[in-house]
Scaffold this motif. Structure first.
Motif, PDB file in Angstrom:
ATOM      1  N   GLN A 135      -7.621   1.295  25.286  1.00 33.28           N
ATOM      2  CA  GLN A 135      -8.239   0.218  26.049  1.00 33.28           C
ATOM      3  C   GLN A 135      -9.189   0.819  27.090  1.00 33.28           C
ATOM      4  OE1 GLN A 135      -7.562  -2.938  25.274  1.00 33.28           O
ATOM      5  NE2 GLN A 135      -5.962  -2.456  23.806  1.00 33.28           N
ATOM      6  N   LYS A 136     -10.343   0.243  27.226  1.00 34.84           N
ATOM      7  CA  LYS A 136     -11.336   0.736  28.185  1.00 34.84           C
ATOM      8  C   LYS A 136     -10.912   0.390  29.604  1.00 34.84           C
ATOM      9  CE  LYS A 136     -16.308   0.725  29.093  1.00 34.84           C
ATOM     10  NZ  LYS A 136     -17.635   0.169  28.701  1.00 34.84           N
ATOM     11  N   ASP A 180     -14.587   3.964  16.230  1.00 31.09           N
ATOM     12  CA  ASP A 180     -15.143   2.610  16.205  1.00 31.09           C
ATOM     13  C   ASP A 180     -14.902   1.972  17.571  1.00 31.09           C
ATOM     14  OD1 ASP A 180     -16.276   0.258  15.363  1.00 31.09           O
ATOM     15  OD2 ASP A 180     -14.507  -0.437  14.269  1.00 31.09           O
ATOM     16  N   GLN A 181     -15.971   1.578  18.243  1.00 28.54           N
ATOM     17  CA  GLN A 181     -15.841   1.025  19.588  1.00 28.54           C
ATOM     18  C   GLN A 181     -16.591  -0.295  19.703  1.00 28.54           C
ATOM     19  OE1 GLN A 181     -16.765   3.765  22.744  1.00 28.54           O
ATOM     20  NE2 GLN A 181     -17.073   2.138  24.251  1.00 28.54           N
ATOM     21  N   VAL A 182     -15.884  -1.305  20.209  1.00 31.49           N
ATOM     22  CA  VAL A 182     -16.482  -2.605  20.485  1.00 31.49           C
ATOM     23  C   VAL A 182     -15.964  -3.083  21.830  1.00 31.49           C
ATOM     24  CG1 VAL A 182     -16.708  -5.005  19.780  1.00 31.49           C
ATOM     25  CG2 VAL A 182     -16.688  -3.215  18.036  1.00 31.49           C
ATOM     26  N   GLY A 183     -16.867  -3.340  22.751  1.00 33.84           N
ATOM     27  CA  GLY A 183     -16.467  -3.841  24.062  1.00 33.84           C
ATOM     28  C   GLY A 183     -15.549  -2.887  24.779  1.00 33.84           C
ATOM     29  N   LYS A 184     -14.368  -3.383  25.156  1.00 28.62           N
ATOM     30  CA  LYS A 184     -13.435  -2.595  25.952  1.00 28.62           C
ATOM     31  C   LYS A 184     -12.395  -1.866  25.106  1.00 28.62           C
ATOM     32  CE  LYS A 184     -13.791  -5.541  30.052  1.00 28.62           C
ATOM     33  NZ  LYS A 184     -13.035  -6.338  31.042  1.00 28.62           N
ATOM     34  N   GLN A 185     -12.569  -1.896  23.793  1.00 32.28           N
ATOM     35  CA  GLN A 185     -11.595  -1.246  22.934  1.00 32.28           C
ATOM     36  C   GLN A 185     -12.256  -0.180  22.069  1.00 32.28           C
ATOM     37  OE1 GLN A 185      -9.742  -4.461  20.738  1.00 32.28           O
ATOM     38  NE2 GLN A 185      -8.107  -4.616  22.260  1.00 32.28           N
ATOM     39  N   ARG A 186     -11.525   0.912  21.864  1.00 31.29           N
ATOM     40  CA  ARG A 186     -12.001   1.976  20.989  1.00 31.29           C
ATOM     41  C   ARG A 186     -10.874   2.383  20.060  1.00 31.29           C
ATOM     42  NH1 ARG A 186     -14.250   7.118  23.870  1.00 31.29           N
ATOM     43  NH2 ARG A 186     -12.049   7.669  24.141  1.00 31.29           N
TER      44      ARG A 186
END
Length: 201
Positions: free
Chosen positions: A195-196, A158-164
């Motif tokens: 963290q991305k 599950d990935q949203v923005g800069k976090q996975r």
């Protein structure tokens, strides 16, 4: 002759080249094999070891092993029939299987018999012994498995923005080979947050 400016430029370029070379040098550090080094949110060796130890400890806490020993006056024998990787990434199933084997043998509560290619290799060796060895081990004297262990490794990303977030679920079950009865069913979940970076995933 080189002018002062040209000399200065050459010196600057040489210095930059040395610094760049030093910055690109590869450094290898020897680590303790038991120390976890998580470079990403992927399944790693520590996950394999921890999941195997926890699940086998749970499996052996159930009454099937005690009941079998009381009834037959010897420890049960386990075989690993199949553990499937259904996750989104390549996972070294052999490593996980070996961690399970070690946990079973270390427990002293159950024995383990070889399966698959390993078993076939031993049988080939016995056939070779019959032709070439005076003290050859006889065919047909293998210890039969009393229980079969099987399962799977699944994952969800599950990935949203800069976090996975990567979620792993390991399911294992133990089947009585004679009655086909499921005597244990275990589940272990692992969730990792990454963290991305500025370079992306």
């Amino acid at each position: 002759m080189l002018t002062q400016v040209t000399k200065l430029t050459l010196a600057t370029l040489l210095g930059a080249s040395v610094l760049l070379s030093a910055g690109c040098a590869t450094k290898v550090t020897r680590l303790d094999a038991s120390e976890e080094v998580a470079l990403s949110d992927r399944w790693n060796a520590k996950d394999s070891e921890l999941v195997a130890n926890e699940m086998i400890t749970d499996m052996l806490s159930f009454p099937w092993a005690r009941d079998f020993e009381l009834k037959n006056n010897n420890r049960p024998t386990v075989i690993i029939s199949r553990i499937s990787n259904k996750s989104h990434e390549h996972i070294a199933i052999d490593t996980f299987t070996n961690d399970i084997k070690r946990a079973i043998i270390r427990s002293g509560r159950a024995d383990f018999v070889a399966a698959g290619d390993e078993r076939d290799a031993v049988r080939d060796e016995r056939r070779d012994q019959e032709l070439n060895a005076r003290n050859a081990k006889a065919q047909g004297n293998e210890t039969a498995a009393d229980f079969a262990l099987s399962g799977s490794i699944n994952s969800i990303v599950d990935q949203v923005g800069k976090q996975r977030v990567t979620f792993y679920q390991v399911d294992l079950k133990l089947i009585d080979m004679e009655s086909n009865r499921e005597v244990w069913n275990g589940q272990k979940k692992i969730q990792k947050l990454q963290q991305k970076s500025s370079f992306g995933f």
